[in-house]
Design an enzyme around this catalytic site. Structure first.
Site, short mmCIF file in Angstrom:
data_model
loop_
_atom_site.label_atom_id
_atom_site.label_comp_id
_atom_site.label_asym_id
_atom_site.label_seq_id
_atom_site.Cartn_x
_atom_site.Cartn_y
_atom_site.Cartn_z
N LYS A 82 5.35 -40.61 34.76
CA LYS A 82 4.29 -39.50 35.10
C LYS A 82 2.80 -40.04 34.89
O LYS A 82 2.05 -39.96 35.82
CB LYS A 82 4.59 -38.75 33.54
CG LYS A 82 5.56 -37.43 33.42
CD LYS A 82 5.22 -36.60 34.01
CE LYS A 82 5.82 -35.58 33.70
NZ LYS A 82 6.39 -34.47 34.66
N SER B 111 14.13 -40.57 36.06
CA SER B 111 12.76 -40.27 36.18
C SER B 111 12.44 -40.88 35.39
O SER B 111 11.39 -40.92 34.66
CB SER B 111 12.16 -39.18 37.01
OG SER B 111 13.56 -38.32 35.09
N GLU C 145 -0.61 -29.80 29.52
CA GLU C 145 0.52 -29.69 29.45
C GLU C 145 1.27 -30.55 29.04
O GLU C 145 1.76 -31.73 29.69
CB GLU C 145 0.77 -28.31 29.24
CG GLU C 145 1.83 -28.33 30.82
CD GLU C 145 0.98 -29.39 31.38
OE1 GLU C 145 1.79 -30.11 32.76
OE2 GLU C 145 0.30 -29.01 32.33
#
Length: 405
Positions: A101, A388, A123
């Site tokens: 991210k 990830s 969010e």
């Protein structure tokens, strides 16, 4: 149109188009007032994306702050357990903050600084996007509001603590199912009220244009690195690549590096508890075309045509739609989208931990589970999995829900 009719050499110049569409998917289905805000973001992004100063700064941040490039690891013990197919993982769990991210959050926060914004809002579901944006906000000296459903706040307590330590204001969302969709709803409402002073840093390749394009571009560093690294390690490309898909940012990051190569590409959605509506979040597998949160894609709908309730053991995957580019690649047939259920996912979580010393995020465990099944079907070859994120955030929840296996 099918993928063999498309020129992937020029794919990124043509998709999305000027209006933000990947074929019929994407766009910006928002109010006229918000369209002006999105046009300003688009203009600013295209300006800085061509700026050597911005590019140099982002590269410096990735190297000196994020710790990029992240490595590829060969899963020798897991490969031997499954047969002759060799499994590898792209280690986004080793990216600073523990997931992919931060790749787009640092870019979005840098864009916010360029635009003179004072605050970033977002969010989060699993909390990794929230932690990454809180980190970026701290790095650049910006205020930060993170909207998170109360269900996910309880499941992801370690990440909630991290966000608060980093100085973010965590806003609990209690309406509806109180998970990721509701967090997006609340963040959008807050952004509409204060868009002149802040920027909504969407956490995946979804939302109105330009965010599906912008997040993909920032995340493409995964695929660019992975392709070069795999060639250096093995002298050839992988036979298949695999990534989990909720909104789909980590997947588009990996996939973008291999779209024009003779490589099988698999996106893995959460089947959850089963095929009944409300028991899974596999929108590309079971959904139909629909508009939500400002973009057109493939989504799961209830009997009234509204976004359906969804479920996944992974907080970062329980979203009733998918990024518009994934819908486009699904229709083209370039990417094969399939599912794994909760039980397969948790088994992969423990298997990778025990055999390789890598505790994966539950989201990433979906990709590991699918790659394990795929390896058993293939006689030979190699599979590259996008890991990830790391599973620190999930350990308390997994132990409480499933025990130690």
């Amino acid at each position: 149109m099918k993928f063999n009719e498309l020129d992937f050499d020029t794919y990124f110049k043509n998709y999305p188009d000027a209006d933000g569409f990947f074929g019929k998917y994407g766009g910006a289905y928002i109010s006229d007032e918000l369209k002006k805000a999105m046009e300003d973001i688009t203009k600013a992004y295209f300006t800085i994306a061509k700026s050597s100063k911005f590019i140099s700064e982002l590269r410096r941040i990735r190297k000196e702050f994020q710790g990029r490039p992240t490595p590829i690891s060969h899963l020798e013990r897991l490969s031997a357990k499954l047969g002759d197919v060799q499994l590898y993982v792209k280690r986004e769990d080793l990216n600073h903050t523990g997931a992919h991210k931060l790749n787009h959050c640092m870019g979005e926060a840098l864009l916010a600084k360029y635009m003179g914004k004072k605050k970033v809002i977002a969010e989060t579901g699993a909390g990794q996007h929230g932690v990454a944006l809180a980190t970026a906000a701290a790095y650049f000296g910006l205020e930060c509001d993170i909207y998170m459903g109360s269900v996910d706040i309880k499941k992801q307590a370690p990440n909630v603590a991290r966000m608060k330590i980093l100085g973010a204001n965590v806003v609990e969302v209690t309406h509806g199912l109180a998970t990721l969709k509701e967090a997006v709803d609340a963040a959008f409402e807050a952004y509409i009220k204060d868009y002149k002073n802040c920027i909504y840093c969407i956490g995946s390749v979804l939302g109105p244009h330009p965010f599906p394009m912008m997040v993909r571009d920032f995340q493409s560093v995964i695929g660019i690195e992975a392709r070069e690294q795999f060639l250096n390690m093995t002298g050839e490309l992988p036979d298949a690549i695999v990534a989990c898909v909720g909104g789909g940012s980590n997947a588009m990051g990996l996939f973008s590096g291999f779209l024009n190569d003779p490589v099988e590409i698999y996106g893995v959605e959460p089947l959850g508890r089963g095929t009944t509506l409300g028991d899974h979040a596999a929108s590309l597998k079971y959904g139909t075309e629909g508009i939500m949160h400002g973009f057109n894609s493939i989504m799961l709908k209830d009997e009234n045509g509204e976004p359906a309730p969804v479920y996944s053991v992974a907080s970062g995957l329980d979203y009733p739609s998918s990024g518009p580019e994934h819908a486009f690649l699904h229709d083209l047939g370039r990417v094969k989208y399939d599912v794994v259920n909760d039980e397969e996912t948790i088994d992969a979580f423990f298997t990778l931990s025990r055999l390789e010393g890598i505790i994966p995020a539950i989201e990433s465990s979906h990709a590991v589970a699918y790659a394990m099944k795929l390896a058993k079907k293939m006689e030979r070859g190699s599979i590259l999995i996008n890991l990830s994120g790391r599973g620190d955030k999930d350990m308390d929840y997994v132990i409480e829900k499933f025990g130690i296996r």
